[in-house]
Write a protein that holds these residues in place. Structure first.
Motif, PDB file in Angstrom:
ATOM      1  N   VAL A  28       0.852  -1.192   0.000  1.00 51.97           N
ATOM      2  CA  VAL A  28       0.000   0.000   0.000  1.00 51.97           C
ATOM      3  C   VAL A  28       0.885   1.239   0.000  1.00 51.97           C
ATOM      4  O   VAL A  28       1.890   1.299   0.701  1.00 51.97           O
ATOM      5  CB  VAL A  28      -0.917   0.016   1.250  1.00 51.97           C
ATOM      6  N   ASP A  29       0.512   2.230  -0.811  1.00 55.19           N
ATOM      7  CA  ASP A  29       1.225   3.503  -0.808  1.00 55.19           C
ATOM      8  C   ASP A  29       0.883   4.233   0.480  1.00 55.19           C
ATOM      9  O   ASP A  29      -0.235   4.703   0.667  1.00 55.19           O
ATOM     10  CB  ASP A  29       0.818   4.343  -2.017  1.00 55.19           C
ATOM     11  N   THR A  30       1.839   4.320   1.396  1.00 56.10           N
ATOM     12  CA  THR A  30       1.593   4.974   2.682  1.00 56.10           C
ATOM     13  C   THR A  30       2.273   6.332   2.763  1.00 56.10           C
ATOM     14  O   THR A  30       2.528   6.837   3.855  1.00 56.10           O
ATOM     15  CB  THR A  30       2.054   4.084   3.853  1.00 56.10           C
ATOM     16  N   SER A  31       2.569   6.934   1.608  1.00 60.47           N
ATOM     17  CA  SER A  31       3.165   8.266   1.637  1.00 60.47           C
ATOM     18  C   SER A  31       2.109   9.280   2.070  1.00 60.47           C
ATOM     19  O   SER A  31       0.946   9.202   1.670  1.00 60.47           O
ATOM     20  CB  SER A  31       3.738   8.633   0.269  1.00 60.47           C
ATOM     21  N   ILE A  32       2.519  10.194   2.929  1.00 58.84           N
ATOM     22  CA  ILE A  32       1.622  11.218   3.460  1.00 58.84           C
ATOM     23  C   ILE A  32       2.321  12.565   3.379  1.00 58.84           C
ATOM     24  O   ILE A  32       3.474  12.707   3.803  1.00 58.84           O
ATOM     25  CB  ILE A  32       1.230  10.907   4.920  1.00 58.84           C
ATOM     26  N   ARG A  33       1.612  13.541   2.822  1.00 56.69           N
ATOM     27  CA  ARG A  33       2.144  14.901   2.777  1.00 56.69           C
ATOM     28  C   ARG A  33       1.908  15.576   4.130  1.00 56.69           C
ATOM     29  O   ARG A  33       0.878  15.373   4.754  1.00 56.69           O
ATOM     30  CB  ARG A  33       1.458  15.726   1.691  1.00 56.69           C
ATOM     31  N   VAL A  34       2.908  16.345   4.555  1.00 60.88           N
ATOM     32  CA  VAL A  34       2.755  17.147   5.767  1.00 60.88           C
ATOM     33  C   VAL A  34       3.016  18.604   5.411  1.00 60.88           C
ATOM     34  O   VAL A  34       3.786  18.907   4.496  1.00 60.88           O
ATOM     35  CB  VAL A  34       3.693  16.708   6.912  1.00 60.88           C
ATOM     36  N   LYS A  35       2.334  19.482   6.117  1.00 57.78           N
ATOM     37  CA  LYS A  35       2.489  20.918   5.910  1.00 57.78           C
ATOM     38  C   LYS A  35       3.161  21.494   7.147  1.00 57.78           C
ATOM     39  O   LYS A  35       2.707  21.285   8.262  1.00 57.78           O
ATOM     40  CB  LYS A  35       1.118  21.556   5.700  1.00 57.78           C
ATOM     41  N   ARG A  36       4.246  22.209   6.925  1.00 61.44           N
ATOM     42  CA  ARG A  36       4.958  22.878   8.007  1.00 61.44           C
ATOM     43  C   ARG A  36       4.788  24.387   7.822  1.00 61.44           C
ATOM     44  O   ARG A  36       4.835  24.879   6.708  1.00 61.44           O
ATOM     45  CB  ARG A  36       6.439  22.533   7.991  1.00 61.44           C
ATOM     46  N   ALA A  37       4.604  25.113   8.918  1.00 62.41           N
ATOM     47  CA  ALA A  37       4.477  26.566   8.869  1.00 62.41           C
ATOM     48  C   ALA A  37       5.594  27.184   9.702  1.00 62.41           C
ATOM     49  O   ALA A  37       5.935  26.687  10.775  1.00 62.41           O
ATOM     50  CB  ALA A  37       3.112  26.999   9.383  1.00 62.41           C
ATOM     51  N   PHE A  38       6.141  28.274   9.185  1.00 60.23           N
ATOM     52  CA  PHE A  38       7.291  28.924   9.800  1.00 60.23           C
ATOM     53  C   PHE A  38       7.035  30.415   9.975  1.00 60.23           C
ATOM     54  O   PHE A  38       6.403  31.048   9.131  1.00 60.23           O
ATOM     55  CB  PHE A  38       8.533  28.760   8.909  1.00 60.23           C
ATOM     56  N   LEU A  39       7.571  30.967  11.059  1.00 64.00           N
ATOM     57  CA  LEU A  39       7.562  32.408  11.263  1.00 64.00           C
ATOM     58  C   LEU A  39       8.547  33.049  10.295  1.00 64.00           C
ATOM     59  O   LEU A  39       9.425  32.360   9.754  1.00 64.00           O
ATOM     60  CB  LEU A  39       7.964  32.739  12.705  1.00 64.00           C
ATOM     61  N   PRO A  40       8.444  34.369  10.063  1.00 58.60           N
ATOM     62  CA  PRO A  40       9.379  35.025   9.136  1.00 58.60           C
ATOM     63  C   PRO A  40      10.849  34.790   9.456  1.00 58.60           C
ATOM     64  O   PRO A  40      11.678  34.742   8.564  1.00 58.60           O
ATOM     65  CB  PRO A  40       9.006  36.508   9.257  1.00 58.60           C
ATOM     66  N   GLY A  41      11.205  34.581  10.715  1.00 56.70           N
ATOM     67  CA  GLY A  41      12.598  34.320  11.076  1.00 56.70           C
ATOM     68  C   GLY A  41      13.046  32.894  10.828  1.00 56.70           C
ATOM     69  O   GLY A  41      14.190  32.549  11.037  1.00 56.70           O
ATOM     70  N   GLY A  42      12.126  32.038  10.403  1.00 61.07           N
ATOM     71  CA  GLY A  42      12.474  30.655  10.092  1.00 61.07           C
ATOM     72  C   GLY A  42      12.110  29.653  11.167  1.00 61.07           C
ATOM     73  O   GLY A  42      12.312  28.456  10.991  1.00 61.07           O
ATOM     74  N   GLN A  43      11.564  30.105  12.290  1.00 66.41           N
ATOM     75  CA  GLN A  43      11.195  29.187  13.369  1.00 66.41           C
ATOM     76  C   GLN A  43       9.907  28.444  13.008  1.00 66.41           C
ATOM     77  O   GLN A  43       8.892  29.049  12.693  1.00 66.41           O
ATOM     78  CB  GLN A  43      10.992  29.964  14.665  1.00 66.41           C
TER      79      GLN A  43
END
Length: 94
Positions: A28-43
């Motif tokens: 089974v294809d178990t690939s999952i996309r994740v979304k990461r969010a960052f502050l303007p400074g990169g944190q």
């Protein structure tokens, strides 16, 4: 209070279930996309697995949606491994 637009980055976790599936994901294809969010400074302040990918994997494997979502968080480093989401920079509890 000023609003800030967060930079978002998408990445794909190729085998997100790894240790969580007990062998049910063979073939089974178990690939999952994740979304990461960052502050303007990169944190980084949030990480969230894509619902549709998690739902697809849950349907294909018979695992619960919650199990698949937790596996995706564990695989991308968005969890402390005990079912708790990490807190990034003290800003948000994920």
């Amino acid at each position: 209070m000023d609003r800030v637009a967060l930079f978002r980055k998408f990445e794909t976790i190729p085998n997100a279930l790894n240790a969580h599936d007990g062998g049910v994901a063979d073939g089974v294809d178990t690939s999952i996309r994740v979304k990461r969010a960052f502050l303007p400074g990169g944190q980084q302040v949030t990480v969230k697995p894509e619902f549709e990918d998690c739902a697809r994997v849950a349907r294909a494997t018979g695992l619960s949606l919650k199990t698949v979502q937790q596996a995706a968080l564990d695989a991308c480093g968005g969890s402390d491994g005990s079912g708790n989401r990490k807190t990034y920079g003290g800003l948000f509890k994920l």
